[in-house]
Design a protein around this motif. Sequence first.
Motif, mmCIF file in Angstrom:
data_model
loop_
_atom_site.group_PDB
_atom_site.id
_atom_site.type_symbol
_atom_site.label_atom_id
_atom_site.label_comp_id
_atom_site.label_asym_id
_atom_site.label_seq_id
_atom_site.Cartn_x
_atom_site.Cartn_y
_atom_site.Cartn_z
ATOM 1 N N GLN A 88 -126.450 12.485 -68.042
ATOM 2 C CA GLN A 88 -125.689 13.319 -66.780
ATOM 3 C C GLN A 88 -126.238 14.661 -66.529
ATOM 4 N N SER A 89 -127.009 15.071 -67.471
ATOM 5 C CA SER A 89 -127.404 16.424 -67.135
ATOM 6 C C SER A 89 -128.896 16.260 -66.350
ATOM 7 N N LYS A 137 -127.521 20.260 -64.494
ATOM 8 C CA LYS A 137 -127.644 19.169 -63.421
ATOM 9 C C LYS A 137 -127.812 19.960 -62.148
ATOM 10 N N ASN A 154 -117.478 14.044 -65.488
ATOM 11 C CA ASN A 154 -118.431 14.738 -65.177
ATOM 12 C C ASN A 154 -119.188 14.432 -63.887
ATOM 13 N N HIS A 159 -126.813 19.734 -76.714
ATOM 14 C CA HIS A 159 -125.526 18.676 -77.119
ATOM 15 C C HIS A 159 -126.169 18.131 -78.460
ATOM 16 N N ALA A 209 -123.465 13.063 -72.247
ATOM 17 C CA ALA A 209 -123.794 14.604 -71.683
ATOM 18 C C ALA A 209 -125.256 14.681 -71.456
ATOM 19 N N THR A 264 -124.519 14.521 -60.615
ATOM 20 C CA THR A 264 -124.727 13.353 -61.362
ATOM 21 C C THR A 264 -124.624 11.934 -60.717
ATOM 22 N N VAL A 268 -123.002 20.141 -68.612
ATOM 23 C CA VAL A 268 -123.508 19.271 -67.871
ATOM 24 C C VAL A 268 -123.666 19.760 -66.385
ATOM 25 N N THR A 319 -118.179 19.587 -70.286
ATOM 26 C CA THR A 319 -118.326 19.410 -68.749
ATOM 27 C C THR A 319 -119.303 20.541 -67.998
ATOM 28 N N ALA A 365 -131.181 19.221 -72.685
ATOM 29 C CA ALA A 365 -129.879 18.722 -72.631
ATOM 30 C C ALA A 365 -129.557 18.283 -74.166
#
Length: 302
Positions: free
Chosen positions: A98-99, A228, A282, A83, A95, A261, A224, A221, A79
């Motif tokens: 939340q991944s 996830k 997200n 990002h 980001a 998440t 992510v 989004t 991630a």
Amino acid sequence: MELVGRLLGLLALLLAGTALRAVGVLDETRSERLNAFAYYVALPALIFVSTYDQSVASLVTPALFAGHSFVLLATAGVAWAVHRGRGERAERSVAIVQSYHSNVGYLGFPLIAATFDARVTAVAGVVLGVVSLVQVPLTIAVFVSVNEADVPLRREATQLVANPVLLSLLAGLLVGAGDVGVPAGVAGGLDAVGSLALPTALLCVGASLDVDVPSVDAWSTGTVVALKVVFMPVLAWLVFRGLASDAATVTASVVMLGTPTAVSTFVFAGELGGDTEFASLNVFASTVASVATLFSLVALVG
């Protein structure tokens, strides 16, 4: 068909929570009370009754800790690479976090308890403790490093140590290790309270979901969500199959790390300089997407 019905029931409860918030039934005060019941009462009760009669030595293994630590750190690293340099710091930090930051407590563990046998549920309790111990400090570290946030580390450490989820897990493991009998009435009462964990948590999650469609950054989004609920559980499956883990460990690990998440990432974002609007989006997107992906994961490992 039974699994489809279960997951559709999850989605119905999520939507019910959102609808109850929209009509004012689950206002801020009621939502906080319901959340407190789930977090401090129902979930700890469920964790304790799932672990107190299990063998500690067979549940807590070096491979379990090492495998989950690797999956969390590896997903965070991917991630970070994806990002890196994209968007503002506040959005980038959210980001990354939340991944990998999974909803193992509110959704993962209760879902496993409602779907699988006692052995898988007991392993999932240990997975919950291990993941919480790793992902919470990691999330704080990411927010602090990316946003250069000033955070009272002593307060965060105290909250982690006093976490009711970890305390109930420790209590269950100690009772199991000491072969201490729990009266049937007490165990039955705790089991009844614990059965409320999943529906209560789903209503809380649904009441917290919010999305502003005009502000959607589809690429960020989408990335992510993909990391996830797709990349992370697949990586978990590869890692634990590679470690020759037993079926219960593979099942618990894949499903727990395949959860969406965590809602708590929205709270962390607000405290540590993250983009809260992006964080809310997200959480919503990953939760909705996980209804389909969790069905696939449960069907695969179950």
